[in-house]
Enzyme design. Sequence first.
Site, PDB file in Angstrom:
ATOM      1  N   GLY A 144      23.572 -23.720  -5.696  1.00 46.46           N
ATOM      2  CA  GLY A 144      22.714 -24.158  -4.608  1.00 46.46           C
ATOM      3  C   GLY A 144      23.258 -23.780  -3.250  1.00 46.46           C
ATOM      4  O   GLY A 144      23.163 -22.629  -2.824  1.00 46.46           O
ATOM      5  N   SER A 145      23.855 -24.748  -2.568  1.00 41.07           N
ATOM      6  CA  SER A 145      24.248 -24.538  -1.171  1.00 41.07           C
ATOM      7  C   SER A 145      25.341 -23.493  -0.997  1.00 41.07           C
ATOM      8  O   SER A 145      25.508 -22.955   0.102  1.00 41.07           O
ATOM      9  CB  SER A 145      24.689 -25.863  -0.550  1.00 41.07           C
ATOM     10  OG  SER A 145      25.775 -26.424  -1.253  1.00 41.07           O
ATOM     11  N   GLY A 183      28.139 -28.652  -6.674  1.00 40.28           N
ATOM     12  CA  GLY A 183      29.511 -28.449  -6.250  1.00 40.28           C
ATOM     13  C   GLY A 183      30.185 -27.258  -6.885  1.00 40.28           C
ATOM     14  O   GLY A 183      31.406 -27.116  -6.799  1.00 40.28           O
ATOM     15  N   LYS A 185      21.626 -29.521 -17.897  1.00 38.36           N
ATOM     16  CA  LYS A 185      22.211 -29.343 -16.575  1.00 38.36           C
ATOM     17  C   LYS A 185      23.158 -30.510 -16.325  1.00 38.36           C
ATOM     18  O   LYS A 185      22.715 -31.628 -16.072  1.00 38.36           O
ATOM     19  CB  LYS A 185      21.099 -29.307 -15.517  1.00 38.36           C
ATOM     20  CG  LYS A 185      21.606 -29.211 -14.093  1.00 38.36           C
ATOM     21  CD  LYS A 185      20.456 -29.259 -13.092  1.00 38.36           C
ATOM     22  CE  LYS A 185      20.006 -30.671 -12.792  1.00 38.36           C
ATOM     23  NZ  LYS A 185      19.070 -30.735 -11.639  1.00 38.36           N
ATOM     24  N   ARG A 210      16.729 -24.651  -2.577  1.00 39.12           N
ATOM     25  CA  ARG A 210      16.205 -25.902  -2.020  1.00 39.12           C
ATOM     26  C   ARG A 210      15.952 -25.743  -0.517  1.00 39.12           C
ATOM     27  O   ARG A 210      16.824 -25.321   0.231  1.00 39.12           O
ATOM     28  CB  ARG A 210      17.185 -27.048  -2.258  1.00 39.12           C
ATOM     29  CG  ARG A 210      16.608 -28.423  -1.932  1.00 39.12           C
ATOM     30  CD  ARG A 210      17.605 -29.533  -2.218  1.00 39.12           C
ATOM     31  NE  ARG A 210      18.095 -29.473  -3.588  1.00 39.12           N
ATOM     32  CZ  ARG A 210      17.438 -29.956  -4.644  1.00 39.12           C
ATOM     33  NH1 ARG A 210      16.247 -30.530  -4.469  1.00 39.12           N
ATOM     34  NH2 ARG A 210      17.961 -29.868  -5.854  1.00 39.12           N
ATOM     35  N   GLU A 219      15.278 -20.927  -9.176  1.00 35.94           N
ATOM     36  CA  GLU A 219      14.681 -22.267  -9.174  1.00 35.94           C
ATOM     37  C   GLU A 219      14.343 -22.661  -7.739  1.00 35.94           C
ATOM     38  O   GLU A 219      15.206 -22.615  -6.862  1.00 35.94           O
ATOM     39  CB  GLU A 219      15.671 -23.264  -9.772  1.00 35.94           C
ATOM     40  CG  GLU A 219      15.330 -24.722  -9.537  1.00 35.94           C
ATOM     41  CD  GLU A 219      16.501 -25.647  -9.796  1.00 35.94           C
ATOM     42  OE1 GLU A 219      16.485 -26.769  -9.261  1.00 35.94           O
ATOM     43  OE2 GLU A 219      17.434 -25.255 -10.529  1.00 35.94           O
ATOM     44  N   THR A 225      13.690 -30.220  -9.621  1.00 43.36           N
ATOM     45  CA  THR A 225      13.256 -31.559  -9.203  1.00 43.36           C
ATOM     46  C   THR A 225      11.864 -31.863  -9.747  1.00 43.36           C
ATOM     47  O   THR A 225      11.013 -32.430  -9.058  1.00 43.36           O
ATOM     48  CB  THR A 225      13.308 -31.724  -7.669  1.00 43.36           C
ATOM     49  OG1 THR A 225      14.478 -31.071  -7.158  1.00 43.36           O
ATOM     50  CG2 THR A 225      13.395 -33.195  -7.286  1.00 43.36           C
TER      51      THR A 225
END
Length: 212
Positions: free
Chosen positions: A180-181, A160, A130, A18, A41, A70
């Site tokens: 992700g992050s 998370g 998901k 992202r 993704e 998204t």
Amino acid sequence: MDRIPLPPMERPLIAILRGLKPEEAEGVVGALIETGFTAIEIPLNSPDPFRSIETAVKMAPAGCLIGAGTVLTTAQVERLADVGGRLMVSPNVEPAVIRLAATKGMVTMPGVFTPTEALAAAAAGASGLKFFPASVLGPSGITAIRAVLPGDLEIAAVGGVSEVNFADYAAIGIRSFGLGSSLYKPGMSAGDVRQRAIATLAAYDAVYGGQQ
């Protein structure tokens, strides 16, 4: 509609990029592929996402699953197909989006949080689910919902999740994740992403090595 299954993956991990910019795509995606990620993704709320997806598709070796997150509309599915994307991830359950993506040959992973959403996604032909945000549902919440789902439906925990809690999900039989992050933040260099990827895969293998 027949469900398009997720392809076999040694490590069923989706790298979520992202905020990735097109000029960063080659370096970051290359670093992930080199370290062993085979599913990537790029969320559509990233800058000029279809350019980044097209770059990733062109450079990825056969067998890699590249696509968008998204995804909210059928028009976005059409655009994703145009650039060669094979993975469609959405934050919600929109049957028309899931079905169109399936007709385009895409693996589909809609986001769910409740049994109603999960069953609706399964009925629409989703390849997998998901569970998002997994940090709120937790392993116990996912276990409770999974009890009413088709047994052959792939389940991924997203939101998370990082190397620090792989073992918590392994305890309930979950081995697929969207990362992700914990793996990538906007502006990270390809070198930094490579180091994070190496550490993440080592942690995954330490937990799941005997199950692969």
